[in-house]
Design a protein around this motif. Structure first.
Motif, PDB file in Angstrom:
ATOM      1  N   LEU A   1      -1.622   0.440   9.250  1.00 23.23           N
ATOM      2  CA  LEU A   1      -1.273  -0.886   8.914  1.00 23.23           C
ATOM      3  C   LEU A   1      -0.122  -0.946   8.084  1.00 23.23           C
ATOM      4  CD1 LEU A   1      -5.083  -2.138   7.935  1.00 23.23           C
ATOM      5  CD2 LEU A   1      -3.976  -1.907  10.410  1.00 23.23           C
ATOM      6  N   ALA A   2       0.848  -2.036   8.442  1.00 18.18           N
ATOM      7  CA  ALA A   2       2.182  -1.921   7.601  1.00 18.18           C
ATOM      8  C   ALA A   2       1.997  -3.346   6.952  1.00 18.18           C
ATOM      9  CB  ALA A   2       3.196  -1.758   8.463  1.00 18.18           C
ATOM     10  N   TYR A   3       2.522  -3.356   5.670  1.00 22.45           N
ATOM     11  CA  TYR A   3       2.645  -4.613   4.883  1.00 22.45           C
ATOM     12  C   TYR A   3       4.039  -4.777   4.235  1.00 22.45           C
ATOM     13  CZ  TYR A   3      -2.153  -5.619   6.163  1.00 22.45           C
ATOM     14  OH  TYR A   3      -3.578  -5.881   6.919  1.00 22.45           O
ATOM     15  N   ASN A   4       4.592  -5.861   4.293  1.00 20.11           N
ATOM     16  CA  ASN A   4       5.698  -6.190   3.412  1.00 20.11           C
ATOM     17  C   ASN A   4       5.197  -6.370   1.938  1.00 20.11           C
ATOM     18  OD1 ASN A   4       7.826  -7.908   1.624  1.00 20.11           O
ATOM     19  ND2 ASN A   4       8.679  -7.760   3.849  1.00 20.11           N
ATOM     20  N   LYS A   5       5.981  -5.331   1.244  1.00 21.98           N
ATOM     21  CA  LYS A   5       5.598  -5.130  -0.471  1.00 21.98           C
ATOM     22  C   LYS A   5       6.103  -6.497  -1.226  1.00 21.98           C
ATOM     23  CE  LYS A   5       9.459  -2.245  -1.563  1.00 21.98           C
ATOM     24  NZ  LYS A   5       9.900  -0.708  -1.899  1.00 21.98           N
ATOM     25  N   PHE A   6       6.793  -7.034  -0.640  1.00 23.89           N
ATOM     26  CA  PHE A   6       7.169  -8.204  -1.412  1.00 23.89           C
ATOM     27  C   PHE A   6       6.560  -9.604  -1.523  1.00 23.89           C
ATOM     28  CE2 PHE A   6      11.072  -5.931  -0.604  1.00 23.89           C
ATOM     29  CZ  PHE A   6      11.213  -5.381  -1.842  1.00 23.89           C
ATOM     30  N   ASN A   7       5.832  -9.854  -0.283  1.00 22.68           N
ATOM     31  CA  ASN A   7       4.709 -10.826   0.239  1.00 22.68           C
ATOM     32  C   ASN A   7       3.549 -10.662   0.565  1.00 22.68           C
ATOM     33  OD1 ASN A   7       5.504 -10.341   2.726  1.00 22.68           O
ATOM     34  ND2 ASN A   7       7.187 -12.082   2.680  1.00 22.68           N
ATOM     35  N   LEU A   8       3.467  -9.241   0.852  1.00 27.76           N
ATOM     36  CA  LEU A   8       2.098  -8.689   1.204  1.00 27.76           C
ATOM     37  C   LEU A   8       1.871  -9.369   2.811  1.00 27.76           C
ATOM     38  CD1 LEU A   8      -0.299  -8.221  -1.645  1.00 27.76           C
ATOM     39  CD2 LEU A   8       1.253  -6.952  -0.853  1.00 27.76           C
ATOM     40  N   GLN A   9       2.597  -9.728   3.490  1.00 29.03           N
ATOM     41  CA  GLN A   9       2.580 -10.180   5.014  1.00 29.03           C
ATOM     42  C   GLN A   9       2.561  -9.006   5.698  1.00 29.03           C
ATOM     43  OE1 GLN A   9       2.226 -13.744   5.850  1.00 29.03           O
ATOM     44  NE2 GLN A   9       1.832 -13.797   3.730  1.00 29.03           N
ATOM     45  N   GLN A  10       1.734  -8.973   6.735  1.00 25.33           N
ATOM     46  CA  GLN A  10       1.390  -7.940   7.564  1.00 25.33           C
ATOM     47  C   GLN A  10       2.824  -7.640   8.358  1.00 25.33           C
ATOM     48  OE1 GLN A  10      -1.325  -7.237  11.185  1.00 25.33           O
ATOM     49  NE2 GLN A  10      -2.620  -6.472   9.263  1.00 25.33           N
ATOM     50  N   GLN A  11       3.166  -6.413   8.584  1.00 20.21           N
ATOM     51  CA  GLN A  11       4.342  -6.060   9.435  1.00 20.21           C
ATOM     52  C   GLN A  11       4.024  -5.528  10.702  1.00 20.21           C
ATOM     53  OE1 GLN A  11       6.845  -4.620   6.197  1.00 20.21           O
ATOM     54  NE2 GLN A  11       8.431  -5.624   7.220  1.00 20.21           N
ATOM     55  N   GLY A  12       2.950  -4.921  10.885  1.00 23.64           N
ATOM     56  CA  GLY A  12       2.640  -4.084  11.785  1.00 23.64           C
ATOM     57  C   GLY A  12       1.398  -3.391  11.756  1.00 23.64           C
ATOM     58  N   VAL A  13       0.749  -3.155  13.047  1.00 23.56           N
ATOM     59  CA  VAL A  13      -0.665  -2.544  13.241  1.00 23.56           C
ATOM     60  C   VAL A  13      -0.323  -1.487  14.344  1.00 23.56           C
ATOM     61  CG1 VAL A  13      -3.059  -2.796  13.972  1.00 23.56           C
ATOM     62  CG2 VAL A  13      -1.875  -4.726  12.754  1.00 23.56           C
ATOM     63  N   PHE A  14      -0.992  -0.430  14.110  1.00 27.84           N
ATOM     64  CA  PHE A  14      -0.773   0.774  15.192  1.00 27.84           C
ATOM     65  C   PHE A  14      -2.215   1.252  15.160  1.00 27.84           C
ATOM     66  CE2 PHE A  14      -0.386   5.014  16.882  1.00 27.84           C
ATOM     67  CZ  PHE A  14       0.440   4.647  18.173  1.00 27.84           C
ATOM     68  N   CYS A  15      -2.839   1.299  16.626  1.00 27.17           N
ATOM     69  CA  CYS A  15      -4.137   2.186  16.627  1.00 27.17           C
ATOM     70  C   CYS A  15      -3.787   3.389  17.399  1.00 27.17           C
ATOM     71  CB  CYS A  15      -5.043   1.181  17.425  1.00 27.17           C
ATOM     72  SG  CYS A  15      -6.652   1.997  17.917  1.00 27.17           S
ATOM     73  N   THR A  16      -4.546   4.632  17.153  1.00 29.85           N
ATOM     74  CA  THR A  16      -3.960   5.832  17.626  1.00 29.85           C
ATOM     75  C   THR A  16      -4.673   6.042  19.019  1.00 29.85           C
ATOM     76  OG1 THR A  16      -5.887   6.958  16.530  1.00 29.85           O
ATOM     77  CG2 THR A  16      -3.685   7.110  15.493  1.00 29.85           C
ATOM     78  N   THR A  17      -5.984   5.564  19.209  1.00 25.61           N
ATOM     79  CA  THR A  17      -6.803   5.768  20.453  1.00 25.61           C
ATOM     80  C   THR A  17      -7.505   4.339  20.953  1.00 25.61           C
ATOM     81  OG1 THR A  17      -8.690   6.231  19.004  1.00 25.61           O
ATOM     82  CG2 THR A  17      -7.232   8.045  19.995  1.00 25.61           C
TER      83      THR A  17
END
Length: 550
Positions: free
Chosen positions: A253-269
């Protein structure tokens, strides 16, 4: 001397210990003065992330006090305790010279407990400067995790952004209405207060038909997922690794560190179906190693063993190169909100690895500096897992899945016991500690244009079934680390070991006091002449009985 203090093989009598210590300090003083100016006082180093940097080299390069002479003497041992309300399962962090309102400047040691408490200790006095409690943790029985007990609260190592004066941490919380949440908190380092927009509840979903999918969508489940791996700060983004201890899904899970808005999601399987013989299939961050990034901001993750292959769009037992908002990302990869798979490497024997439940990436990776690059392949990394094979990979082209491993080089059975913990890197040597196995050192060369991995040293000490993650202290002058010491905290023997970086000779061993046990996957933090170890009661500090006045 307290009864619980035990030195290792090399013991010094008082007279010889003092002579060795004096010689050590004189030699260090001469070396540093000749190459880097006057000796620097302690209290100026920082440890802001797991294994020192985003490349996860595990080297703390400014420690002139932790010389092999002093570490190997009777004058070094357990010196302090930082007590917490529950076991500590992550690596402590340190920030020096933080101005605390009403107190002045302090060196703060940040420690997280599995009870969801974040502590800021004054490193000098050991007192609590502030602490935050983020809510009731989830019991390991409810969570389904067998090796981390009794509670699952904060388990992954947080990360510090010095410019923002913020520490980012993930807590697993049982809310008042009985819901399970995972929350990303951004905390002011000096005061312990929540930063604007903090906290945020972790969520995410991707397209998929695997376990727990609903109408072609797989969602992140905060109950069965755990953030055991370390958080990564790269660019403007905080990356969070997650592994699923129930089904075959791993997440980033990826979040913008300045406003904590989600930037991305990746699932391996996303298309994987549970194999009842596997645990945490496809998980990311096994053993606490977390995510890695190079200086160009490229992010790498390792996925655990799972009941899936790339043929159905799943990436278990693989090393993954992830990117945000990449126009060149692989077509058809599973991502959302801009986090995509750029490249990957899967061992050619993935079927046998799956059948034997061996995670090829459980030992984590370390990004090699360009100075270790080979002709035509300047950007390298190494990885190892429970299969014990050491892979040398080309970060510019991981190679995917092929009948023959598309690697720069590999060394099968490099660590026969396999690795669960993170590696370390110093003086062009790569260090791995095995499960029910020893500490190994490896070098990389290119004789006659044939890239080669060679074992150069092996310790006589063997660690327990969880293995260990080494970290290294010394004095970095240019590209060479002088007076290097490899530190290993072994939960199996409940002992902290110190080895010479050159040949893995045992310098000393420090048994924990009665009632104190080293935490699973503990990673030593050697900094400013001290070594900090995560335990069941908090953090134990190893240090010298001497006070050095500069």
């Amino acid at each position: 001397m307290p009864s619980w203090f035990r030195c290792g093989r090399q013991r010094f009598c008082s007279r010889h210990g003092k002579a060795a210590l004096a010689a050590s300090l004189l030699l260090v003083s001469s070396l540093v003065a000749a190459h880097a100016g006057p000796l620097r006082p302690t209290g100026l180093d920082n440890a802001t992330t797991f294994q020192e940097n985003a490349q996860r080299t595990g080297v703390y390069p400014n420690d002139w006090l932790l010389s092999p002479f002093l570490v190997g003497s009777n004058f070094f041992g357990v010196s302090n305790f930082y007590n917490t309300d529950a076991p500590v399962l992550s690596q402590p962090l340190m920030e020096s010279r933080i101005f605390v309102p009403g107190q002045g400047f302090s060196n703060l040691l940040y420690v997280c407990s599995s009870n969801n408490t974040l502590y800021a200790f004054d490193d000098t006095s050991g007192s609590v400067v502030w602490k935050d409690h983020f809510g009731t943790p989830v019991t390991s029985t409810l969570d389904g995790v067998a090796d981390l007990t009794p509670n699952i609260g904060i388990t992954g190592t947080p990360v510090i952004d010095q410019g923002m004066r913020t520490i980012f941490v993930v807590a697993k919380v049982l809310t008042n209405n009985g819901d399970i949440q995972q929350q990303l908190h951004a905390i002011n380092m000096a005061t312990g207060t929540e930063m604007p927009d903090s906290p945020v509840v972790l969520k995410g979903s991707v397209a998929g038909i695997g376990d727990n999918s609903v109408l072609g969508t797989v969602a992140f489940d905060p109950l069965v997922c755990d953030n055991r791996g370390a958080l990564l700060d790269s660019g403007s983004t905080i990356y969070i690794p997650e592994y699923d201890n129930s089904t075959n899904h791993g997440w980033v899970l990826a979040y913008n560190k300045f406003n904590l808005q989600q930037q991305g999601v990746f699932c391996t399987t996303p298309n994987a179906i549970t194999n009842p013989n596997l645990i945490a299939g496809g998980g990311v961050g096994l053993g606490g190693s977390g995510l890695t990034a190079d200086t160009g901001g490229n992010v790498y993750a390792s996925a655990g063993v799972g009941d899936a292959t790339e043929a159905i769009g799943s990436y278990s037992d693989s090393i993954l190169h992830l990117t945000l908002n990449s126009a060149s990302a692989m077509a058809g990869t599973q991502g959302a909100n801009g986090l995509f798979l750029q490249d990957f490497f899967t061992p050619s024997n993935i079927i046998s690895l799956t059948q034997t439940n061996l995670d090829a990436g459980s030992g984590g990776q370390v990004v090699l500096p360009d100075s270790m690059g080979l002709p035509g392949k300047p950007h390298l990394m190494v990885s190892m897992g429970m299969n014990g094979t050491l892979y040398l990979l080309n970060r510019d082209s991981l190679g995917g899945f092929q009948a023959t491993d598309p690697v720069v080089a590999e060394l099968p059975n490099a660590v026969p016991g396999g690795a669960v913990g993170a590696p370390a890197l110093a003086n062009n040597m790569i260090y791995y500690a095995g499960t029910n196995d020893a500490l190994y050192a490896f070098s990389i060369s290119d004789p006659g244009g044939v890239p080669t991995i060679t074992q150069t040293a092996k310790s006589t000490v063997q660690f327990g079934p969880l293995g260990a993650s080494p970290s290294i202290s010394g004095i970095q002058l240019g590209t060479y680390l002088f007076f290097g010491v490899v530190w290993v905290a072994d939960a199996g023997s409940n002992t902290v070991y110190a080895f010479s970086t050159s040949n893995l000779t045992l310098l000393n061993a420090f048994a924990m006091p009665n009632g104190v046990t080293i935490s699973p996957y503990a990673v030593p933090l050697p900094i400013d002449g001290q070594v900090y170890i995560a335990t069941n009661i908090g953090v134990v500090k190893l240090g010298s009985s001497f006070t050095f006045a500069l």
